[in-house]
Scaffold this motif. Structure first.
Motif, PDB file in Angstrom:
ATOM      1  N   GLN A   9       0.671  -1.275  -0.041  1.00 16.74           N
ATOM      2  CA  GLN A   9      -0.080   0.101   0.101  1.00 16.74           C
ATOM      3  C   GLN A   9       0.917   1.269   0.168  1.00 16.74           C
ATOM      4  O   GLN A   9       0.581   2.281  -0.658  1.00 16.74           O
ATOM      5  CB  GLN A   9      -0.958  -0.061   1.255  1.00 16.74           C
ATOM      6  CG  GLN A   9      -2.152  -0.904   1.059  1.00 16.74           C
ATOM      7  CD  GLN A   9      -2.913  -0.826   2.463  1.00 16.74           C
ATOM      8  OE1 GLN A   9      -3.102   0.163   2.975  1.00 16.74           O
ATOM      9  NE2 GLN A   9      -3.491  -2.093   2.697  1.00 16.74           N
ATOM     10  N   ALA A  10       1.992   1.170   0.928  1.00 16.34           N
ATOM     11  CA  ALA A  10       2.911   2.476   0.891  1.00 16.34           C
ATOM     12  C   ALA A  10       3.590   2.631  -0.365  1.00 16.34           C
ATOM     13  O   ALA A  10       3.711   3.796  -0.790  1.00 16.34           O
ATOM     14  CB  ALA A  10       3.852   2.225   2.065  1.00 16.34           C
ATOM     15  N   LYS A  11       3.815   1.490  -1.141  1.00 17.49           N
ATOM     16  CA  LYS A  11       4.472   1.911  -2.303  1.00 17.49           C
ATOM     17  C   LYS A  11       3.257   2.247  -3.535  1.00 17.49           C
ATOM     18  O   LYS A  11       3.914   3.014  -4.469  1.00 17.49           O
ATOM     19  CB  LYS A  11       5.217   0.534  -2.885  1.00 17.49           C
ATOM     20  CG  LYS A  11       6.380   0.200  -1.998  1.00 17.49           C
ATOM     21  CD  LYS A  11       7.099  -1.191  -1.990  1.00 17.49           C
ATOM     22  CE  LYS A  11       8.014  -1.316  -1.116  1.00 17.49           C
ATOM     23  NZ  LYS A  11       8.855  -2.599  -1.463  1.00 17.49           N
ATOM     24  N   ARG A  62      -4.435   2.123   4.813  1.00 17.82           N
ATOM     25  CA  ARG A  62      -4.002   3.366   4.692  1.00 17.82           C
ATOM     26  C   ARG A  62      -5.065   4.389   4.394  1.00 17.82           C
ATOM     27  O   ARG A  62      -5.463   4.288   3.382  1.00 17.82           O
ATOM     28  CB  ARG A  62      -2.441   3.654   3.963  1.00 17.82           C
ATOM     29  CG  ARG A  62      -1.542   2.645   4.542  1.00 17.82           C
ATOM     30  CD  ARG A  62      -0.358   3.241   3.604  1.00 17.82           C
ATOM     31  NE  ARG A  62      -0.019   4.502   3.649  1.00 17.82           N
ATOM     32  CZ  ARG A  62       1.393   4.994   4.035  1.00 17.82           C
ATOM     33  NH1 ARG A  62       2.199   3.997   4.488  1.00 17.82           N
ATOM     34  NH2 ARG A  62       1.579   6.078   4.166  1.00 17.82           N
ATOM     35  N   ASP A  63      -5.205   5.349   5.328  1.00 20.01           N
ATOM     36  CA  ASP A  63      -6.116   6.494   5.043  1.00 20.01           C
ATOM     37  C   ASP A  63      -5.777   7.415   3.812  1.00 20.01           C
ATOM     38  O   ASP A  63      -6.395   7.688   3.105  1.00 20.01           O
ATOM     39  CB  ASP A  63      -6.679   7.264   6.353  1.00 20.01           C
ATOM     40  CG  ASP A  63      -5.307   7.901   6.867  1.00 20.01           C
ATOM     41  OD1 ASP A  63      -4.086   7.603   6.313  1.00 20.01           O
ATOM     42  OD2 ASP A  63      -5.452   8.687   7.706  1.00 20.01           O
ATOM     43  N   ASP A  64      -4.329   7.670   3.790  1.00 24.71           N
ATOM     44  CA  ASP A  64      -3.980   8.494   2.645  1.00 24.71           C
ATOM     45  C   ASP A  64      -4.014   7.803   1.152  1.00 24.71           C
ATOM     46  O   ASP A  64      -4.375   8.683   0.439  1.00 24.71           O
ATOM     47  CB  ASP A  64      -2.358   8.991   3.051  1.00 24.71           C
ATOM     48  CG  ASP A  64      -1.488   7.754   3.264  1.00 24.71           C
ATOM     49  OD1 ASP A  64      -2.026   6.596   3.236  1.00 24.71           O
ATOM     50  OD2 ASP A  64      -0.362   8.223   3.708  1.00 24.71           O
ATOM     51  N   LEU A  65      -3.891   6.613   1.192  1.00 24.27           N
ATOM     52  CA  LEU A  65      -4.036   5.685   0.045  1.00 24.27           C
ATOM     53  C   LEU A  65      -5.424   5.738  -0.407  1.00 24.27           C
ATOM     54  O   LEU A  65      -6.034   5.880  -1.721  1.00 24.27           O
ATOM     55  CB  LEU A  65      -3.567   4.592   0.013  1.00 24.27           C
ATOM     56  CG  LEU A  65      -3.484   3.480  -1.150  1.00 24.27           C
ATOM     57  CD1 LEU A  65      -2.963   4.231  -2.140  1.00 24.27           C
ATOM     58  CD2 LEU A  65      -3.093   2.054  -1.004  1.00 24.27           C
ATOM     59  N   PHE A  66      -6.547   5.421   0.623  1.00 19.14           N
ATOM     60  CA  PHE A  66      -7.859   5.394   0.515  1.00 19.14           C
ATOM     61  C   PHE A  66      -8.333   6.633  -0.134  1.00 19.14           C
ATOM     62  O   PHE A  66      -8.935   6.671  -1.034  1.00 19.14           O
ATOM     63  CB  PHE A  66      -8.513   5.326   1.829  1.00 19.14           C
ATOM     64  CG  PHE A  66     -10.110   5.473   1.690  1.00 19.14           C
ATOM     65  CD1 PHE A  66     -10.707   4.384   0.991  1.00 19.14           C
ATOM     66  CD2 PHE A  66     -10.644   6.441   2.274  1.00 19.14           C
ATOM     67  CE1 PHE A  66     -12.038   4.424   0.949  1.00 19.14           C
ATOM     68  CE2 PHE A  66     -12.127   6.372   2.299  1.00 19.14           C
ATOM     69  CZ  PHE A  66     -12.793   5.396   1.556  1.00 19.14           C
ATOM     70  N   TYR A  67      -7.961   7.888   0.431  1.00 20.77           N
ATOM     71  CA  TYR A  67      -8.610   9.126  -0.435  1.00 20.77           C
ATOM     72  C   TYR A  67      -7.828   9.336  -1.682  1.00 20.77           C
ATOM     73  O   TYR A  67      -8.385   9.982  -2.511  1.00 20.77           O
ATOM     74  CB  TYR A  67      -8.115  10.155   0.770  1.00 20.77           C
ATOM     75  CG  TYR A  67      -8.997  10.130   1.787  1.00 20.77           C
ATOM     76  CD1 TYR A  67     -10.351  10.203   1.787  1.00 20.77           C
ATOM     77  CD2 TYR A  67      -8.583   9.900   3.189  1.00 20.77           C
ATOM     78  CE1 TYR A  67     -11.328  10.086   3.166  1.00 20.77           C
ATOM     79  CE2 TYR A  67      -9.409   9.768   4.164  1.00 20.77           C
ATOM     80  CZ  TYR A  67     -10.329   9.689   4.194  1.00 20.77           C
ATOM     81  OH  TYR A  67     -11.385   9.482   5.419  1.00 20.77           O
ATOM     82  N   ARG A  68      -6.570   8.972  -1.832  1.00 23.61           N
ATOM     83  CA  ARG A  68      -6.132   9.165  -3.256  1.00 23.61           C
ATOM     84  C   ARG A  68      -6.614   8.140  -4.528  1.00 23.61           C
ATOM     85  O   ARG A  68      -6.784   8.845  -5.311  1.00 23.61           O
ATOM     86  CB  ARG A  68      -4.758   8.691  -3.255  1.00 23.61           C
ATOM     87  CG  ARG A  68      -3.593   9.584  -2.557  1.00 23.61           C
ATOM     88  CD  ARG A  68      -3.243  10.742  -3.685  1.00 23.61           C
ATOM     89  NE  ARG A  68      -2.418  11.697  -3.109  1.00 23.61           N
ATOM     90  CZ  ARG A  68      -1.856  12.857  -3.494  1.00 23.61           C
ATOM     91  NH1 ARG A  68      -2.429  12.928  -4.837  1.00 23.61           N
ATOM     92  NH2 ARG A  68      -1.142  13.530  -3.015  1.00 23.61           N
TER      93      ARG A  68
END
Length: 455
Positions: free
Chosen positions: A254-256, A299-305
């Motif tokens: 997810q981070a990548k 991840r919340d940041d990935l979710f919103y992206r």
């Protein structure tokens, strides 16, 4: 309306007169491109991702048709190959069928109708493999979005609007509702349609494998990395990437993925330099990502992206008026595959299918129609044959004391999900457990204790 295009046909022959005749034969019905050599055919296959069928001469200077077919299939595995030869004695059809598995083998000099029929059937097969639809029609939308109910018409309208832009898309829906079909419809009706579409199913895969498939790797960068591999982001540059079951992606990957979602940069495994890509991301899930964000598993940041524009697909229970249309489509498709006259589901059979709840949605209905169709000896299928199939397929639910209660319905749905996972993974309990995010030993015990069958 979704645009409708002629299927693209590649004809290959090193004899100019034969090549010209083939182009003339098909030009009215297909978008025809041609090549006079195997090398030329491979170059066209690399450059044009939407070729449906290739008609290949076998005996050619340089690369013959058989080697050309092998190389083309590496580039475009869904492309349909038809061998067309004037030297049947030099190329034994049975040995080619066993080794190369082409769609068809047609001798030159035979009836042109034979070759035209083969190409037409090949286009049908390509559309079924890639989009789920046989022929573009004016009364049905493209890419398998079949039905006339308000819920499915809403989805079609949303697809038409979303395809015009370049937003990221999140497709939500239960298993079997057609999330990949919607992703196909968006891509092939967008400004990126001429570029590749890459698909990655994120479930039951190890993090290393997912990372390699997304970003690629260098030969020797890790154990079993026997050759350099191009990742989805490189392959689909300029096009679309569809990430199915994004909720199953591990937290490290997810981070990548967040990095490439933010600025379009990524690094293949074993490579020191950063690369860039321009893709449209379409994701799908049957999970509640908002809850997963709260639980810390997504991840919340990935979710919103990734969220972008959201499409929610209806269950089959919400669009039962589409069942007769879907049954008709599946029956006609099976006739094409079997090259035989259609069988008919009478009104009593259709009513039985409408009464059932279909926890596996359209995919489960498709499997049921195929199974009933194949095991029927009659040209007319009635309610008794449907009842027999449903009784056999739900016989394992005898352990449920009160099937009409909430707990009974939940247990029946649980069994349906397990059976579908086992079917999808060829009876592999480990893969099914990973897909269902449950323990392999517990899944195996549940299957044994309740006598679940999925053949």
């Amino acid at each position: 309306m979704l645009k409708q295009q002629l299927a693209k046909l590649l004809v290959v022959d090193d004899d100019p007169s034969v090549l010209e005749a083939l182009v003339s034969l098909f030009i009215d019905d297909y978008e025809v491109i041609s090549a006079s050599s195997g090398q030329g055919a491979i170059a066209l296959a690399e450059a044009q991702a939407d070729i449906a069928v290739a008609v290949l001469d076998i005996k050619m200077e340089g690369l013959d048709g058989i080697e050309t077919a092998r190389l083309i299939k590496r580039i475009r595995p869904n492309l349909i190959i038809i061998f067309h030869t004037g030297y049947p004695g030099d190329y034994e059809e049975q040995s080619i069928d066993a080794a190369e598995k082409p769609f068809d083998f047609v001798e030159k000099g035979r009836s042109a109708v034979r070759l035209m029929r083969s190409v037409r059937n090949g286009v049908d097969a390509y559309r079924l493999k890639t989009t789920g639809l046989l022929h573009p029609r004016t009364d049905m939308p493209d890419y398998g979005l079949i039905g006339k109910s308000q819920p499915i018409l809403r989805v079609i309208r949303e697809v038409e609007m979303i395809a015009r832009g370049d937003n990221r898309v999140m497709i939500l829906g239960e298993t079997g509702t057609g999330k990949e079909l919607v992703a196909n419809a968006i891509h092939y009706n967008s400004q990126r349609a001429s570029k590749p579409m890459a698909v990655l199913h994120c479930n039951h895969k190890s993090p290393d494998l997912v990372e390699s498939e997304l970003f690629g790797h260098l030969k020797g960068s890790y154990t079993h990395a026997y050759e350099t591999r191009k990742g989805k982001f490189e392959f689909a540059n300029g096009g679309t990437i569809f990430l199915d079951e994004i909720g199953d992606l591990d937290i490290t990957t997810q981070a990548k993925l967040l990095r490439v979602a933010q600025d379009g940069t990524y690094t293949p495994i074993g490579v020191d330099t950063t690369r860039t890509t321009d893709v449209r991301l379409i994701c799908a899930t049957n999970k509640n990502l908002s809850n997963m964000v709260k639980q810390g598993t997504f991840r919340d940041d990935l979710f919103y992206r990734l969220k972008g524009v959201t499409i929610e697909l209806p269950t089959l229970r919400e669009r039962k008026e589409d069942i007769p249309i879907l049954v008709d489509y599946f029956v006609k498709r099976d006739c094409v595959k079997a090259s035989e006259p259609p069988k008919h589901f009478d009104q009593s059979a259709i009513e039985r299918l409408i009464q059932y709840d279909w926890p596996g949605n359209v995919r489960e209905l498709m499997e049921a129609v195929e199974a009933i169709y194949q095991r029927s000896y009659s040209d007319y299928i009635d309610a008794a044959e449907v009842d027999s199939y449903l009784k056999d397929s739900t016989a394992h639910l005898k352990f449920i004391d009160d099937p009409d209660s909430l707990s009974g319905k939940v247990e029946a749905y649980k069994c349906a999900l397990i059976i579908h996972a086992m079917r999808q993974n060829g009876g592999n309990t480990s893969a099914a457990a990973a897909q269902l995010r449950t323990d392999k030993a517990n899944l195996g015990k549940y299957i044994r204790d309740h006598g679940l069958e999925w053949e």
